[in-house]
Design a protein around this motif. Structure first.
Motif, mmCIF file in Angstrom:
data_model
loop_
_atom_site.group_PDB
_atom_site.id
_atom_site.type_symbol
_atom_site.label_atom_id
_atom_site.label_comp_id
_atom_site.label_asym_id
_atom_site.label_seq_id
_atom_site.Cartn_x
_atom_site.Cartn_y
_atom_site.Cartn_z
ATOM 1 N N GLU A 90 33.266 37.269 56.324
ATOM 2 C CA GLU A 90 34.076 36.763 55.222
ATOM 3 C C GLU A 90 33.913 37.610 53.964
ATOM 4 O O GLU A 90 34.886 37.805 53.216
ATOM 5 N N LEU A 91 32.729 38.127 53.723
ATOM 6 C CA LEU A 91 32.537 39.012 52.580
ATOM 7 C C LEU A 91 33.315 40.315 52.757
ATOM 8 O O LEU A 91 33.956 40.797 51.817
ATOM 9 N N ARG A 92 33.276 40.879 53.946
ATOM 10 C CA ARG A 92 33.972 42.138 54.189
ATOM 11 C C ARG A 92 35.489 41.949 54.155
ATOM 12 O O ARG A 92 36.224 42.823 53.677
ATOM 13 N N ALA A 93 35.968 40.823 54.642
ATOM 14 C CA ALA A 93 37.408 40.571 54.672
ATOM 15 C C ALA A 93 37.968 40.300 53.274
ATOM 16 O O ALA A 93 39.186 40.408 53.068
ATOM 17 N N ASN A 94 37.105 39.949 52.333
ATOM 18 C CA ASN A 94 37.534 39.618 50.971
ATOM 19 C C ASN A 94 36.862 40.525 49.942
ATOM 20 O O ASN A 94 36.560 40.094 48.823
ATOM 21 N N GLU A 95 36.654 41.758 50.322
ATOM 22 C CA GLU A 95 35.872 42.670 49.484
ATOM 23 C C GLU A 95 36.433 42.802 48.073
ATOM 24 O O GLU A 95 35.709 42.660 47.088
ATOM 25 N N ALA A 96 37.731 43.060 47.950
ATOM 26 C CA ALA A 96 38.317 43.257 46.626
ATOM 27 C C ALA A 96 38.281 41.974 45.803
ATOM 28 O O ALA A 96 37.976 42.001 44.606
ATOM 29 N N ALA A 97 38.576 40.841 46.444
ATOM 30 C CA ALA A 97 38.586 39.571 45.722
ATOM 31 C C ALA A 97 37.190 39.217 45.220
ATOM 32 O O ALA A 97 37.029 38.738 44.085
ATOM 33 N N PHE A 98 36.173 39.452 46.039
ATOM 34 C CA PHE A 98 34.812 39.132 45.604
ATOM 35 C C PHE A 98 34.343 40.092 44.511
ATOM 36 O O PHE A 98 33.585 39.691 43.620
ATOM 37 N N ALA A 99 34.786 41.341 44.565
ATOM 38 C CA ALA A 99 34.420 42.275 43.496
ATOM 39 C C ALA A 99 34.989 41.795 42.165
ATOM 40 O O ALA A 99 34.305 41.839 41.125
ATOM 41 N N GLU A 100 36.223 41.314 42.173
ATOM 42 C CA GLU A 100 36.825 40.792 40.951
ATOM 43 C C GLU A 100 36.126 39.508 40.507
ATOM 44 O O GLU A 100 35.921 39.287 39.306
ATOM 45 N N LEU A 101 35.773 38.669 41.461
ATOM 46 C CA LEU A 101 35.100 37.422 41.117
ATOM 47 C C LEU A 101 33.726 37.694 40.507
ATOM 48 O O LEU A 101 33.329 37.043 39.530
ATOM 49 N N GLU A 102 32.991 38.651 41.060
ATOM 50 C CA GLU A 102 31.692 39.025 40.492
ATOM 51 C C GLU A 102 31.841 39.403 39.018
ATOM 52 O O GLU A 102 31.073 38.952 38.160
ATOM 53 N N ALA A 103 32.844 40.253 38.737
ATOM 54 C CA ALA A 103 33.048 40.714 37.363
ATOM 55 C C ALA A 103 33.474 39.572 36.455
ATOM 56 O O ALA A 103 33.007 39.458 35.309
ATOM 57 N N ALA A 104 34.343 38.701 36.944
ATOM 58 C CA ALA A 104 34.831 37.591 36.127
ATOM 59 C C ALA A 104 33.715 36.597 35.816
ATOM 60 O O ALA A 104 33.626 36.079 34.696
ATOM 61 N N VAL A 105 32.861 36.314 36.794
ATOM 62 C CA VAL A 105 31.741 35.393 36.574
ATOM 63 C C VAL A 105 30.770 35.997 35.555
ATOM 64 O O VAL A 105 30.269 35.294 34.663
ATOM 65 N N ALA A 106 30.497 37.286 35.666
ATOM 66 C CA ALA A 106 29.589 37.937 34.715
ATOM 67 C C ALA A 106 30.129 37.855 33.297
ATOM 68 O O ALA A 106 29.361 37.694 32.334
ATOM 69 N N ASP A 107 31.467 37.951 33.128
ATOM 70 C CA ASP A 107 32.070 37.826 31.802
ATOM 71 C C ASP A 107 32.013 36.389 31.287
ATOM 72 O O ASP A 107 31.770 36.150 30.105
ATOM 73 N N ALA A 108 32.243 35.438 32.183
ATOM 74 C CA ALA A 108 32.350 34.041 31.768
ATOM 75 C C ALA A 108 30.994 33.385 31.539
ATOM 76 O O ALA A 108 30.857 32.525 30.656
ATOM 77 N N VAL A 109 30.003 33.769 32.330
ATOM 78 C CA VAL A 109 28.672 33.157 32.241
ATOM 79 C C VAL A 109 27.641 34.292 32.226
ATOM 80 O O VAL A 109 27.041 34.622 33.248
ATOM 81 N N PRO A 110 27.420 34.899 31.080
ATOM 82 C CA PRO A 110 26.642 36.144 31.032
ATOM 83 C C PRO A 110 25.137 35.997 31.214
ATOM 84 O O PRO A 110 24.427 37.009 31.189
ATOM 85 N N ASP A 111 24.615 34.775 31.394
ATOM 86 C CA ASP A 111 23.165 34.641 31.522
ATOM 87 C C ASP A 111 22.662 34.963 32.925
ATOM 88 O O ASP A 111 21.459 34.934 33.178
ATOM 89 N N ALA A 112 23.563 35.260 33.867
ATOM 90 C CA ALA A 112 23.165 35.667 35.219
ATOM 91 C C ALA A 112 24.292 36.477 35.832
ATOM 92 O O ALA A 112 25.456 36.349 35.431
ATOM 93 N N ARG A 113 23.943 37.313 36.787
ATOM 94 C CA ARG A 113 24.946 38.126 37.485
ATOM 95 C C ARG A 113 24.775 37.939 38.997
ATOM 96 O O ARG A 113 24.255 38.828 39.689
ATOM 97 N N PRO A 114 25.188 36.795 39.523
ATOM 98 C CA PRO A 114 25.035 36.563 40.959
ATOM 99 C C PRO A 114 25.881 37.527 41.777
ATOM 100 O O PRO A 114 27.004 37.867 41.395
#
Length: 246
Positions: free
Chosen positions: A194-218
């Protein structure tokens, strides 16, 4: 420039989460809600014996995701307790001993990955056809050796190796079982697909979460875990509502 999920039609296709595509803006709201949502707690103290209400974090973000990495097994157990709850004396020693015992397996896994993230490992590393010595075989052995406290053990190991060791609980493991395919080394293979099939979407989600909640970078490995756990425990609607309101 990476597009923000709110501005695109990006979706995550995660069969383990459900049959319908998950829009990235809803995934983002769910994770932000996981980080920010509060719940009411009634407690008493010597100063207020009559009791009073207080709002506390509803989920484990502050106690786990935003917590600094530990460098000792003792600290690892405390971090795991922050996500899965306090252990009694026997349970604490079980988790501590499992972490110490699993250290050579984890070292072998790190060596096998050779600097690659879990989602960058080749498919054959999560297949029984390549065993022994594969990442999948090592992860299966780590989970087996963790015993009855596997959720605490895997939480600690994921926190120490956030891009390599999946965090699985009995609840999320059961949710992944129907999606096993012949030859999979374990349910970790489902997460990997599932991670490999959604590689681009998860990359965008990682960046968006880091912007929205900057106290962690899951990493996307943790984001997948959060989305799956929120869904299987029927908490996603609550988290999404809290995330939209944040």
């Amino acid at each position: 420039m990476t597009a923000h999920p709110h501005d695109t039609e990006v979706v995550l296709r995660l069969p383990s989460v459900g049959p319908e595509p998950l829009p990235a803006h809803r995934a983002l709201a769910g994770v932000v809600g996981y980080a920010r949502a509060l719940r009411w707690l009634r407690f008493r103290s010597p100063g207020t014996p009559e009791g009073r209400w207080a709002q506390v974090p509803a989920f484990g973000w502050a106690r786990f995701d935003a917590h600094p990495v530990s460098l000792t097994p003792d600290g690892d157990v405390l971090i795991a307790e922050g996500l899965h709850g306090r252990l009694d004396r026997a349970g604490w020693h079980e988790v501590h001993d499992a972490l110490v015992t699993s250290a050579p397996l984890v070292d072998a896994l790190v060596a096998r990955a050779d600097g690659r993230a879990f989602w960058d490992l080749p498919e054959e590393d999560l297949s029984v056809l390549g065993e022994p010595g594969t990442a999948g075989a090592l992860l299966r052995r780590i989970a087996q050796d963790a015993g009855a406290r596997s959720a605490h053990v895997l939480a600690a190991l994921h926190h120490r190796h956030p891009a390599l060791v999946p965090h699985l609980t009995p609840t999320t493991r059961r949710a992944l079982l129907p999606f096993l395919e012949e030859g999979d080394s374990g349910v970790e293979a489902v997460v990997h697909r599932e991670l490999r099939a959604n590689e681009a979407a998860f990359a965008e989600l990682e960046a968006a979460v880091a912007d929205a909640v900057p106290d962690a970078r899951p990493t996307r490995l943790r984001l997948h875990d959060v989305l799956l756990w929120l869904t299987t425990t029927l908490r996603r609607a609550h988290a999404e509502e809290a995330g939209r309101g944040g």
